[in-house]
Design a protein around this motif. Structure first.
Motif, short mmCIF file in Angstrom:
data_model
loop_
_atom_site.label_atom_id
_atom_site.label_comp_id
_atom_site.label_asym_id
_atom_site.label_seq_id
_atom_site.Cartn_x
_atom_site.Cartn_y
_atom_site.Cartn_z
N GLY A 73 2.45 -43.95 -3.59
CA GLY A 73 1.86 -42.99 -2.68
C GLY A 73 1.95 -41.56 -3.18
N SER A 74 1.00 -40.73 -2.74
CA SER A 74 1.00 -39.31 -3.10
C SER A 74 0.45 -38.51 -1.94
N GLU A 75 0.67 -37.21 -1.98
CA GLU A 75 0.20 -36.32 -0.92
C GLU A 75 -1.34 -36.24 -0.97
N PRO A 76 -2.03 -36.34 0.18
CA PRO A 76 -3.48 -36.56 0.16
C PRO A 76 -4.35 -35.35 -0.17
N HIS A 77 -3.79 -34.14 -0.34
CA HIS A 77 -4.64 -32.99 -0.63
C HIS A 77 -5.19 -33.02 -2.06
N GLY A 78 -4.49 -33.70 -2.96
CA GLY A 78 -4.93 -33.75 -4.35
C GLY A 78 -5.40 -35.15 -4.72
N LEU A 79 -5.60 -35.36 -6.01
CA LEU A 79 -6.01 -36.67 -6.50
C LEU A 79 -4.82 -37.64 -6.45
N HIS A 80 -5.10 -38.92 -6.30
CA HIS A 80 -4.01 -39.89 -6.25
C HIS A 80 -3.76 -40.43 -7.66
N PHE A 100 -3.24 -28.66 -17.54
CA PHE A 100 -3.02 -28.20 -16.17
C PHE A 100 -1.59 -28.48 -15.71
N ARG A 101 -0.98 -29.55 -16.21
CA ARG A 101 0.44 -29.82 -15.90
C ARG A 101 1.37 -28.87 -16.63
N ASN A 102 0.99 -28.46 -17.83
CA ASN A 102 1.88 -27.64 -18.64
C ASN A 102 1.90 -26.19 -18.20
N ILE A 103 0.82 -25.69 -17.61
CA ILE A 103 0.76 -24.28 -17.20
C ILE A 103 1.86 -23.92 -16.22
N PRO A 104 2.10 -24.70 -15.16
CA PRO A 104 3.21 -24.36 -14.25
C PRO A 104 4.57 -24.35 -14.95
N LEU A 105 4.78 -25.26 -15.92
CA LEU A 105 6.06 -25.28 -16.63
C LEU A 105 6.22 -24.05 -17.51
N ALA A 106 5.13 -23.58 -18.10
CA ALA A 106 5.21 -22.47 -19.05
C ALA A 106 5.20 -21.11 -18.37
N THR A 107 4.54 -20.99 -17.22
CA THR A 107 4.34 -19.67 -16.60
C THR A 107 5.05 -19.50 -15.27
N GLY A 108 5.41 -20.61 -14.60
CA GLY A 108 5.98 -20.50 -13.27
C GLY A 108 4.93 -20.45 -12.18
N PHE A 109 3.65 -20.48 -12.54
CA PHE A 109 2.57 -20.48 -11.56
C PHE A 109 2.51 -21.83 -10.85
N VAL A 110 2.38 -21.81 -9.53
CA VAL A 110 2.33 -23.03 -8.74
C VAL A 110 0.95 -23.16 -8.10
N PRO A 111 0.17 -24.18 -8.45
CA PRO A 111 -1.15 -24.36 -7.81
C PRO A 111 -1.01 -24.55 -6.31
N SER A 112 -2.01 -24.13 -5.58
CA SER A 112 -1.94 -24.16 -4.12
C SER A 112 -1.81 -25.59 -3.58
N ASN A 113 -2.47 -26.56 -4.23
CA ASN A 113 -2.39 -27.93 -3.69
C ASN A 113 -1.07 -28.61 -4.04
N TRP A 114 -0.23 -27.96 -4.85
CA TRP A 114 1.11 -28.47 -5.10
C TRP A 114 2.07 -28.09 -3.99
N ARG A 115 1.68 -27.21 -3.12
CA ARG A 115 2.58 -26.67 -2.10
C ARG A 115 2.57 -27.48 -0.81
N ASN A 116 1.92 -28.61 -0.83
CA ASN A 116 1.85 -29.47 0.35
C ASN A 116 2.75 -30.68 0.18
N LEU A 139 6.04 -37.26 0.33
CA LEU A 139 4.98 -37.54 -0.63
C LEU A 139 4.48 -36.23 -1.21
N MET A 140 4.42 -36.16 -2.54
CA MET A 140 4.04 -34.94 -3.24
C MET A 140 2.71 -35.13 -3.96
N ASN A 141 2.19 -34.01 -4.44
CA ASN A 141 1.04 -34.05 -5.33
C ASN A 141 1.38 -34.86 -6.58
#
Length: 542
Positions: A73-80, A100-116, A139-141
């Motif tokens: 299971g995963s959080e429904p705002h993003g892709l499963h 797209f997965r590496n950008i948050p690790l390298a910069t600390g930026f958190v996409p909006s759909n990760w916050r659900n 359940l997370m993104n």
């Protein structure tokens, strides 16, 4: 959560104070309770500490999704998970997803759909839908969960390389199994029996440990440059059930607890018989399922003499759990007070029962509310189900048999409404019920006839020869694995695997070829016929 640490670790100086604590430069306040002081004193970076570098490459991304199941299971705002698993087949899309997965690790930026997050309640026990008895998971993104799992694996690899995880913690580690930990407990009980050494054995459960734990930077994970504070006066706490990095986070804090217990001098020690190596044991942990042991310093210490130290050990452990934000759940906790006495009628040693060893003594650690609560005390042969096996200091074969018979009958009841043919039942038994029955075989010493009784619901006519039932198909048998033979093979597999890997269990292995039959209040048949005056010549701790 309370002063004087609340302001120090949630205010503007939280970051600098955390680093000072991990580097051993932070001066602990005098008003702290002893358990919190002891825990924080052992929260240290190891020598030459460097944060783990995290980077998601395309090959990492493809490898992860090739092994990750689609139905998680995963959080429904993003892709499963199915989207990413299918996209991993395309080199171009996989490369974009990895970026797209590496950008948050390298910069600390958190996409909006990760916050659900989505809270989802599941049953702890089948059919029990009371809210207080259910478990809430988060359940997370899918991408955020993939990064959490990558961070958790990197932290565990770092901790293993730098020996930051004590031997007593077996959960979520490679080449560690729950049955190995159960066997370790059985072997330590055998050592206590052989030496007639008194000990207190406390089995405790941490209440919702993943929802309460804090702080895990000790095992290699760094911190982002940008920080955020809780929106209320109550600080953030816990990582949540179902988070990919949850098990490593718990191991990071529970390892400090075990180290704390060892440093404070609690536990059990003895010399191995063959190599004269020092064997120590303080705690046996598999995630939040924990057993704490406190044994007498010598064989002269009786059960009455060690009651105070057992209480101190329980108080320290419960205080350490509270220091990391958790609490002991008394409803799921119990303990044994192990001691022995000489039976002059038979000339042998035997276990002392509850009524013979300070029956009015109550072990009282801190509970969920912070007040002391009494734990259930069991008789030496009272078995409890831990790690999926019925265990007790005095081996109870009937409890093992009752558990396996219940599994077999439950399996048969589930199949009965399906109107399956007999030959279908035989095929299912090899891949379903036999796997359940094989799990505890490393600990059991049931006889061949007892295993035949357990296998009676397998769908074979009771008058059919068992020799044919257990014979291989090549000899026109039914091909059902012989459970007694499987039990022998499990014993041999344990011996060969641990000797080859040179694990700590090798030094405490009990070399016996016969099952040990013990009864509470009756002689220990395998003990030698020593007299009470010879007890002083037995090996002592250390």
């Amino acid at each position: 959560m309370t002063e004087p640490l609340y302001t120090a670790f949630t205010g503007d100086q939280a970051e600098s104070n955390s680093i000072a604590l991990l580097e051993g430069r932070y001066s602990l306040p005098d008003l702290l309770d002893p358990a919190t002081t002891a825990f924080l004193s052992h929260c240290r970076f190891h020598k030459d500490h460097l944060p783990v570098h995290l980077e998601v490459t395309t090959s990492d991304h493809v490898y992860f999704w090739s092994r990750n199941p689609e139905d998680k299971g995963s959080e429904p705002h993003g892709l499963h998970n199915g989207h990413f698993k299918a996209a991993a087949q395309s080199p171009v899309i996989a490369s974009c997803d990895a970026l797209f997965r590496n950008i948050p690790l390298a910069t600390g930026f958190v996409p909006s759909n990760w916050r659900n997050l989505m809270n989802f309640a599941i049953e702890k026990k089948a059919g029990d839908f009371r809210l207080s008895k259910m478990r809430t998971i988060q359940l997370m993104n899918s991408e955020a969960q993939a990064n959490n799992k990558k961070a958790g694996r990197a932290a565990m690899r770092y901790a293993e390389e730098h020996s930051l995880i004590p031997d007593g913690q077996c959960g979520s580690r490679k080449r560690h199994q729950a049955i190995d930990l159960a066997l370790s407990k059985r072997l330590v009980w055998d050592l206590l029996i052989l030496q007639r050494c008194a000990a207190g054995w406390i089995s405790n459960d941490a209440k919702s440990c993943f929802d309460r734990i804090v702080h895990w930077r000790r095992i290699g994970c760094g911190d982002s440059e940008r920080t955020f504070k809780p929106p209320s006066v109550i600080p953030f706490q816990g990582c949540g059930q179902g988070i990919g990095a949850g098990p490593p986070i718990w191991i990071s804090v529970s390892s400090v607890l075990i180290t704390m217990m060892e440093a404070m001098g609690y536990g059990f020690e003895c010399l191995s018989a063959l190599e004269s190596k020092l064997v120590t044991a303080q705690c046996f942990c598999f995630v939040d399922d924990t057993n704490v042991i406190e044994a007498g310093n010598t064989v002269h210490h009786s059960g009455e003499a060690i009651c105070a130290s057992v209480q101190d050990a329980a108080t320290l452990w419960a205080g350490g759990i509270r220091a990391i934000g958790g609490a002991i759940n008394p409803e799921k906790s119990f303990w044994w007070l192990i001691d022995f006495e000489w039976d002059s009628r038979t000339g042998k040693w035997k276990f002392r029962g509850k009524k013979a060893v300070v029956p009015d003594f109550a072990l009282q650690p801190q509970g969920l509310s912070g007040a002391t609560e009494s734990l259930r005390r069991l008789e030496p042969d009272d078995s409890e189900r831990t790690l999926g096996v019925m265990l007790a200091p005095l081996e109870n074969l009937e409890a093992h048999k009752a558990q396996t018979v219940a599994k077999a009958k439950d399996w048969a009841e589930q199949l009965r409404p399906n109107l399956l043919h007999k030959y279908d039942v035989l095929r299912l038994s090899k891949s379903t019920i036999m796997k359940k029955l094989e799990y505890p075989m490393a600990l059991t010493t049931l006889a061949a006839q007892q295993w035949k009784d357990i296998m009676s619901p397998a769908g074979v006519c009771r008058n059919f020869p068992w020799d044919v039932v257990f014979a291989p198909l090549s000899y026109q048998g039914l091909g059902l694995p012989h459970p007694f033979g499987c039990q022998v093979f499990k014993h041999l597999e344990m011996l060969l695997r641990h000797i080859a890997n040179r694990t700590k269990m090798v030094t405490i292995w009990r070399p016996t070829s016969k099952p040990i039959k013990l009864k509470r209040g009756r002689p220990l048949d395998f003990c030698n016929k020593s007299t009470p005056t010879q007890r002083s010549s037995l090996p002592t701790r250390g």
